[in-house]
Write an enzyme that holds these catalytic residues in place. Structure first.
Site, PDB file in Angstrom:
ATOM      1  CB  SER A 165      -7.975   3.593   2.704  1.00 22.75           C
ATOM      2  OG  SER A 165      -7.187   2.969   3.699  1.00 22.75           O
ATOM      3  CB  SER A 178      -8.438   1.000   5.791  1.00 25.02           C
ATOM      4  OG  SER A 178      -9.086   2.242   5.661  1.00 25.02           O
ATOM      5  CE  LYS A 226      -3.940   1.926   2.622  1.00 27.27           C
ATOM      6  NZ  LYS A 226      -4.814   1.723   3.802  1.00 27.27           N
TER       7      LYS A 226
END
Ligand SMILES: [Zn+2]
Lengths: 490, 483
Positions: free
Chosen positions: A154, A178, A79
């Protein structure tokens, strides 16, 4: 032999370790998949082809030298809020510009030392604030199972990358859901360990007291493996917990006998519509079939989770994001003096959701409001944690939805509050610091959808119950095999 | 005419002496090429996290205990949020609600030896900022084309020490500051060098009618870079305020800068910006649980503090305030002096030598006395020989020079070379007889009433005895013989 990109991390690491396949071949197959599908998925902000090829050669040399590595040659999506030395790190924001991280996050470093190979920096909602990746300033990510839908957020880029075989496993960060929500949306497993289990050093902070790095994977066993490699105390993070990490991979089990699984009274799935309600009822029944005792538990303060979260997380973010000021790195928009430079830089660099949260947080910490908002939210947070403690006197794990709906279409949640509601079921666990995961539990026909959309079952346990949690999730995954129902749309 | 009383409070920032910075492993050293002592943490790179320096926390406990403060069991770090270019995170990690120490007071003294006390409002631990250098002609921000920032100092552990407004003159302010400085040096927790910025202080100054208990409007004085300038600035500011009030004006609350050259303060910021720092507990740092055993072991290991030593020197040893202060200025010299006293049993005479002839020699040789070949037990011997009149002061002076040269024990020298002063009449009389015989004219002069020749005759005896005759006995015998 199944194609390389279909294999699990455990399988690949074993094969690479046994020299049945080279890390180089694994990486080439993965890069080929990225080249083939990421144009339509958009999982990555930055792909790391050259670095990954060089890393693969290094792994092959280490294998040749006799080194044993638990993740030898395993392609990993990282990420883009985690630092990886020498790579651009954007946080999905414009404000970092083309900033190249000069150091590597501890969690990522541990993956690399175990032979894992980052193949790309995956998309996210700007600074991990959002539930759809739509808040990224660095492009759109599509759900690989339904390209007209969001991958969740996210950590949507990592979830999409893993689902679309552009990585075997992905690293995500979970502040209020997330990891778990995008895992549910993309039909993979997403695991948020106990707060403090995995070092946050090098994870660009959103809300320090909630952020936790965890894996996204196509099997529970892979999630356990990645967790085990990353977890453990780090001297660079004072909030990382100095406590032994029990082996999770060997905790996998095939039934749930002797386990009491709590069904939360306040999380009435009947509110989620008939189809979703039926899906979760079936999932709970499957848990019972595997030998679990289902017990009713109550989390009376959980309904205040969302309100509490949207004070604490923005308060911390308003301070954490102050450093993006144009002085030392990233974007700078000049002004007549330093004050104007700050204003212009931050006005141009942050997107609307980030600005909204900075404003909410600044307000919540302001003198005169601090006690009414921030202090009170901390008190409620303590109450929520106590509710869980009490519930865990009656059960070993809790089962509930990971998200209130399947993946939705782009721009479907245009008002912020309806987007915030996506994390209704995941936020309470985050506030209590508990380990929780989402594992595929079937699919529903979403509103206006042409194809069935994946749903996730959330399991949550007491602090440090990672092994029990992953073991139970594995039993459910193996018995139900829901991941096999999911068909890629690419 | 109204009598005015001045009310002064002092705010100090003291850089703590540690190997590494407060929240990272970078070296805590003064100076160096700009931006060479930095890392992701102290540059506030994205993702970097602080880890608190345990030694700095122990230094705070040391300081707190030295000032009689309470050391609570729990302490926390808070974030003080404000934007400033040389503060990398745009918040400062500080302590607001639960500092490591609470309360306490600084005991100090004035030149006349009087002991005073000033309570502390708070002492807490925080981190230093970097330094901005404004490029352009003036070196000031106004008119500069751009600024450069050196982050070497960013993250250095900093103790903020705020006094109550309980000081009432520039002398008291300096007494207070000197006590702080001596204590920190004695504890080994800071270099306390104003010229290197490891001690920085601001003074809040106000005046009020002598009988009043209400505080007047204060001005905050900044930019003072030596104790001397603190003294001058406070005196100048008090005079300025009295003049304003006496001519019917009112003091305004403001920040004033001290102009060393002009010898006066000037307005820096007239209306104090009201900052809302939005303090909240730093979620990156866990609360500090202060181990009671650690506190007790630090308490036990505390050295004798400057004010305690001052009280002992003044009380028990009866030194003058100036002597006591001189010996406390350098704790190692004080320790040396204490060893001399325990060897000699005579404080005043020991102080005379240590601060007199020995200090002069040390000064001439640019060497600390305690690093010289003169051992405290040797000074003890010397003092004892002088006190028992075994030697006279002339021989004592000679012996000091020889001790400095490395000749060792003065008692051994005296023994070896027969330098002991004689009070034995049988030894002294032959010298007297010889001198009287050789100086008939003087003897006649004396008998004729010119008694002032006695000194000359005694001097001749001393010379003849190579200084060993006890001059008092010589004089007595001489008078008897001259009838
Ligand atoms: Zn540093």
């Amino acid at each position: 032999m199944r194609p390389v990109i279909e294999q699990s991390a455990a399988e690949l690491a074993r094969a690479v370790g046994a020299k049945e396949i080279s890390a180089r071949d694994v990486i080439e197959a993965t890069l080929a998949q990225i080249d083939a599908v990421d144009g339509s998925v958009g999982a990555y902000i930055t792909s790391l082809h050259e670095m990954a090829r060089a890393s693969a050669l290094a792994v092959d040399r280490r294998i040749a030298a006799g080194e044993k590595m638990r993740l030898a040659g395993v392609p990993v999506a990282v990420k883009d809020n985690m630092c990886l030395a020498g790579t651009r790190t954007t946080c999905g924001s414009k404000i970092l510009g083309d900033w190249i991280a000069p150091y590597t996050a501890t969690a990522v470093q541990r993956i690399i030392e175990a032979g894992g190979i980052p193949v790309g920096k995956s998309n996210l909602d700007e600074f991990a604030m959002g539930s759809s990746c739509e808040n990224s300033a660095r492009g759109i990510t599509r759900n690989p199972l339904a390209l007209d839908r969001v991958p969740g957020g996210s950590s949507g880029g990592s979830a999409a990358a893993v689902a679309s075989r552009q990585a075997v496993v992905g690293l995500g960060s979970d502040t209020g859901g997330s990891i778990r929500e995008p895992a549910a949306f993309c039909g993979v497993t997403g695991f948020k360990p106990t707060y403090g289990r995995v070092s946050r050093y090098g994870l660009i902070a959103f809300a320090s007291s909630l952020d936790q790095i965890g894996p996204l994977a196509r099997t529970v066993e892979d999630a356990a493996l990645i967790y085990e490699v990353m977890a453990g105390h780090d001297g660079m993070d004072s909030t990382s917990i100095d406590r032994d990490v029990e082996p999770a991979v060997t905790a996998m089990r095939s039934d749930l006998r002797g386990l009491r699984i709590g069904i939360v009274k306040e999380f009435d799935t009947g509110k989620l519509g008939h189809e979703i309600d039926a899906l979760y009822k079936r999932a709970f029944a499957d848990l019972r079939k595997l030998g679990a005792d289902l017990v009713d538990v109550s989390l009376p303060t959980a309904e205040f989770g969302l309100a509490t979260y949207y004070l604490i997380a923005p308060a911390e973010c308003s301070s954490n994001l102050a450093r993006f000021d144009g002085v030392r790195y990233g974007l700078r928009v000049d002004g007549a003096d330093v004050g104007e430079m700050y204003e212009r830089t931050r006005a141009a660099g942050f997107g609307p959701e980030v600005k909204r949260r900075i404003l909410i947080g600044t307000y919540a910490l302001s003198s005169g409001y601090y006690d009414a908002y921030y202090v009170k939210a901390q008190k409620v947070r303590t109450l929520i944690a106590r509710d869980f403690q009490r519930a865990f006197e009656e059960c070993d794990l809790i089962a509930c939805p990971a998200a209130s709906s399947p993946a939705f279409g782009f721009n479907a949640k245009s008002d912020p509050y309806s987007m915030y509601l996506m994390d209704y079921y995941t936020i309470p666990m985050s506030l209590a610091g508990l380990p929780a995961l989402s594992v595929p539990c079937g699919s529903v026909t979403g509103e206006g959808a042409h194809e069935p959309l994946p749903m996730g079952l959330q399991l949550c346990g007491p602090l440090f119950s990672e092994c029990a949690l992953l073991g139970a999730a594995h039993a459910y995954e193996q018995a139900s095999q829901h991941a096999k129902e999911y068909k890629l749309a690419i | 005419m109204t009598q005015w009383e001045s009310v002064i409070g002092i705010e100090c920032h003291v850089e703590l002496k540690t190997n590494s910075k407060m929240f990272c492993a970078c070296p805590n050293e003064f100076g160096g090429e700009p931006n060479t002592k930095v890392c992701p943490v102290c540059l506030a790179l994205p993702g970097a996290l602080p880890v608190a320096n345990k030694i700095a926390i122990e230094h705070m406990i040391r300081a707190g205990l030295a000032f009689g403060a309470e050391i609570p069991e729990f302490s926390k770090f808070d974030r003080k949020n404000y934007f400033y270019p040389d503060m990398p995170k745009d918040y400062q990690i500080s302590q607001y609600a639960m500092p490591l120490t609470q309360g306490g007071a600084v005991r100090y003294w004035l030149a006349d030896g009087s002991m005073k006390e000033c309570r502390l409002t708070r002492i807490h631990l925080e981190e230093d900022t970097g330094k901005s250098l404004h490029a352009g002609t003036t070196g000031r921000i106004a008119g500069s084309s751009h600024s450069l920032i050196d982050f070497n100092r960013a993250g250095v552990p900093l103790m903020e020490c705020v006094s109550e407004p309980e000081l009432h003159s520039a002398d008291e302010a300096i007494g207070y500051l000197e006590a702080l400085k001596r204590t920190f040096v004695q504890l080994g927790i800071s270099d306390v060098k104003m010229e290197e910025g490891s001690l920085r202080c601001d003074a809040n100054v106000s005046i009020r009618p002598a009988a009043s208990t209400e505080l007047g409007t204060k001005a905050e004085i900044k930019n003072m870079n030596s104790f001397r300038s603190v003294h001058r600035a406070i005196e100048s500011e008090i005079a300025r305020q009295i003049e304003i009030v006496q001519s019917g004006g009112r003091v305004v609350q403001e920040t004033r800068g001290w102009d060393e050259g002009a010898g006066r303060t000037h307005t820096m910021r007239s209306k104090e910006q009201t900052h809302d720092y939005r303090y909240f507990p730093d979620p990156d740092l866990v609360p500090v649980e202060v181990d009671r055993e650690l506190v007790e072991s630090i308490r036990t290991a505390l050295p004798e503090l400057p004010h305690e030593r001052f009280a002992r020197y003044r009380g028990h040893l009866k030194l003058t305030p100036a002597q006591a202060t001189q010996l406390i200025e350098d704790a190692a010299l004080g320790d040396y002096f204490d060893a001399c006293v325990s060897a000699s049993g005579h404080a005043q005479q020991s102080a005379n030598f240590v601060l007199g002839d020995l200090a002069r020699l040390a000064n001439e040789n640019r060497m600390a006395l305690y690093d010289s070949p003169v051992r405290p037990e040797h000074v003890g011997e010397l003092v004892r020989m002088v006190e028992s009149k075994t030697i006279n002061s002339k021989i004592a002076k000679d012996l000091i020079a020889r001790m400095w040269a490395g000749d060792g024990s003065p008692a051994a020298i005296v023994e070896r070379e027969g330098l002991a002063q004689s009070s034995d009449v049988g030894t002294i009389d032959p010298f007297i007889d010889e001198v009287l015989r050789a100086n008939e004219k003087s003897v006649m002069d004396f008998r004729a009433g010119k008694t002032n020749v006695l000194g000359f005759l005694v001097g001749q005896v001393m010379k003849a005895s190579a200084g060993k005759a006890n001059p008092r006995i010589v004089q007595e015998r001489m008078r008897e013989k001259l009838g």
